[in-house]
Design an enzyme around this catalytic site. Structure first.
Site, PDB file in Angstrom:
ATOM      1  N   HIS A  63      39.845  45.754  34.287  1.00  0.00           N
ATOM      2  CA  HIS A  63      40.127  45.410  33.708  1.00  0.00           C
ATOM      3  C   HIS A  63      40.894  44.140  32.904  1.00  0.00           C
ATOM      4  CE1 HIS A  63      43.998  47.041  33.802  1.00  0.00           C
ATOM      5  NE2 HIS A  63      44.212  46.434  32.810  1.00  0.00           N
ATOM      6  N   HIS A  65      43.116  43.068  31.769  1.00  0.00           N
ATOM      7  CA  HIS A  65      43.835  42.857  30.757  1.00  0.00           C
ATOM      8  C   HIS A  65      44.645  41.980  31.606  1.00  0.00           C
ATOM      9  CE1 HIS A  65      45.112  46.499  28.330  1.00  0.00           C
ATOM     10  NE2 HIS A  65      44.770  45.245  27.695  1.00  0.00           N
ATOM     11  N   ASP A  67      47.305  40.739  33.135  1.00  0.00           N
ATOM     12  CA  ASP A  67      47.713  40.412  34.335  1.00  0.00           C
ATOM     13  C   ASP A  67      47.590  42.101  35.110  1.00  0.00           C
ATOM     14  OD1 ASP A  67      47.771  42.929  33.084  1.00  0.00           O
ATOM     15  OD2 ASP A  67      49.259  44.051  33.840  1.00  0.00           O
ATOM     16  N   HIS A  68      46.268  41.735  35.137  1.00  0.00           N
ATOM     17  CA  HIS A  68      44.992  42.004  36.709  1.00  0.00           C
ATOM     18  C   HIS A  68      43.998  40.561  36.346  1.00  0.00           C
ATOM     19  CE1 HIS A  68      46.256  46.619  36.842  1.00  0.00           C
ATOM     20  NE2 HIS A  68      46.181  45.781  35.277  1.00  0.00           N
ATOM     21  N   HIS A 143      41.473  53.389  29.387  1.00  0.00           N
ATOM     22  CA  HIS A 143      43.310  52.337  29.061  1.00  0.00           C
ATOM     23  C   HIS A 143      42.566  52.093  27.944  1.00  0.00           C
ATOM     24  CE1 HIS A 143      46.782  50.384  29.670  1.00  0.00           C
ATOM     25  NE2 HIS A 143      46.050  49.188  30.120  1.00  0.00           N
ATOM     26  N   ASP A 213      45.116  51.005  35.612  1.00  0.00           N
ATOM     27  CA  ASP A 213      45.759  51.321  34.023  1.00  0.00           C
ATOM     28  C   ASP A 213      45.047  52.703  33.311  1.00  0.00           C
ATOM     29  OD1 ASP A 213      46.977  48.941  34.720  1.00  0.00           O
ATOM     30  OD2 ASP A 213      47.060  48.010  32.930  1.00  0.00           O
ATOM     31  N   HIS A 271      52.450  49.421  39.687  1.00  0.00           N
ATOM     32  CA  HIS A 271      52.064  49.066  38.245  1.00  0.00           C
ATOM     33  C   HIS A 271      53.517  49.675  38.096  1.00  0.00           C
ATOM     34  CE1 HIS A 271      50.496  47.916  34.114  1.00  0.00           C
ATOM     35  NE2 HIS A 271      49.444  47.007  35.198  1.00  0.00           N
TER      36      HIS A 271
END
Length: 304
Positions: A63, A65, A67-68, A143, A213, A271
């Site tokens: 996804h 976001h 941090d990914h 999410h 997530d 995570h």
């Protein structure tokens, strides 16, 4: 046994800490590397894990976001500095190419290779990649934005030849591929030698499921049932269940419930929220429900 390994490059959540890198993993299947998510610091972790950059041709982003996926521009740039010529394929929910395009045009102009984006839908499971070794299928998650996990399913190998039996029956070399794939052998005299006498079965295909997530979602149990290894996010302890629900994340106990109900063989939780200086509280909660649980940590390598 053919190689099927999971390498943890980062297992922290969005807030940086000195203990963990942002989310990223690499699946090594028969010496081909497949990356899952690409948070900050991923290319450094690739170096630490002694994984060969040249064997990585496919990246799967769960996804959009940061941090990914914040590690992508740096990794793509480094590939260019290394003189890469092979295409790089990136699979993600809709929007990544639109975000990355201007950055690549500015910072990575004139690359010696092509970056090819593939978008997938996040509502229903779908096969997004397949080669001779593996099939990769999306696992729809829930999410705050569209998000999917990934199911890596190894393809079965042909049967193993029993050399002593092949020599005994003087089987010609040109017959071996047919026999590996299940054919019987007919001798020049007309005798039928059953395949079971000439071969032994290869190892059963392995499966790895990555659940990024997501809020606690029982609906994924059927799709991941019986996998050899499950990674499931476990951002919070059960004492923060309300916070987990509010932010669409999972607790360690909930991750273990998914593993138990799906009858998986082993669970890795990761995570981790930055609030936990010692993640053993999460391990304790998960292990109470599903004993075959381990904590993710940087440079951890798990063989399936």
């Amino acid at each position: 046994m053919e190689k099927f390994e999971l390498h943890i490059l980062g297992c922290g959540s969005a807030l940086p800490t000195t203990r963990h890198f942002s989310t990223s993993q690499v699946v090594n299947l028969r010496e081909k590397l497949y990356m899952i998510d690409c948070g900050e610091g991923t290319q450094l972790q690739l170096r630490k894990s002694r994984l060969k950059f040249s064997r990585l041709n496919h990246i799967f982003i769960s996804h959009l976001h940061g941090d990914h996926c914040f590690g992508l521009p740096g990794l793509i740039s480094t590939f260019g500095l290394l003189g890469r010529t092979a295409d790089l394929h990136i699979y993600s929910p809709k929007g990544l190419q639109e975000i990355m395009g201007p950055m690549l045009s500015f910072f990575c102009n004139g690359l010696s290779y092509q970056v090819i984006f593939h978008e997938f839908e996040t509502k229903q499971p779908s096969v997004i990649y397949e080669d001779r070794s593996v099939t990769v299928t999306t696992i729809p998650l829930k999410h705050r934005i569209p998000c999917c996990g990934f199911l890596f399913e190894e393809k079965a190998l042909p049967n193993h030849i029993i050399r002593e039996m092949v020599d005994f029956y003087q089987v010609p070399v040109y017959e071996l591929n047919r026999i590996k794939n299940g054919a019987d052998y007919v001798t020049p005299g007309g005798e039928v030698i059953p395949n079971s006498r000439l071969t032994r079965p290869s190892d059963p295909p392995k499966k790895y499921a990555y659940c990024s997530d997501t809020i606690y979602k029982k609906g994924i149990v059927e799709q991941i049932a019986g996998v050899d290894l499950l990674f499931h996010e476990a951002t919070f302890a059960q004492s923060e269940a309300a916070r987990a629900k509010e932010t669409y994340h999972t607790t360690a106990e909930q991750a273990a419930l998914i593993a138990r109900d799906a009858k998986v063989k082993k669970l890795i939780i990761g995570h981790f929220s930055a609030r936990y200086e010692d993640e053993n509280i999460l391990l304790k909660e998960a292990s109470a429900v599903f004993p075959e649980t381990i904590l993710a940590k940087e440079t951890l390598c798990v063989s399936l």
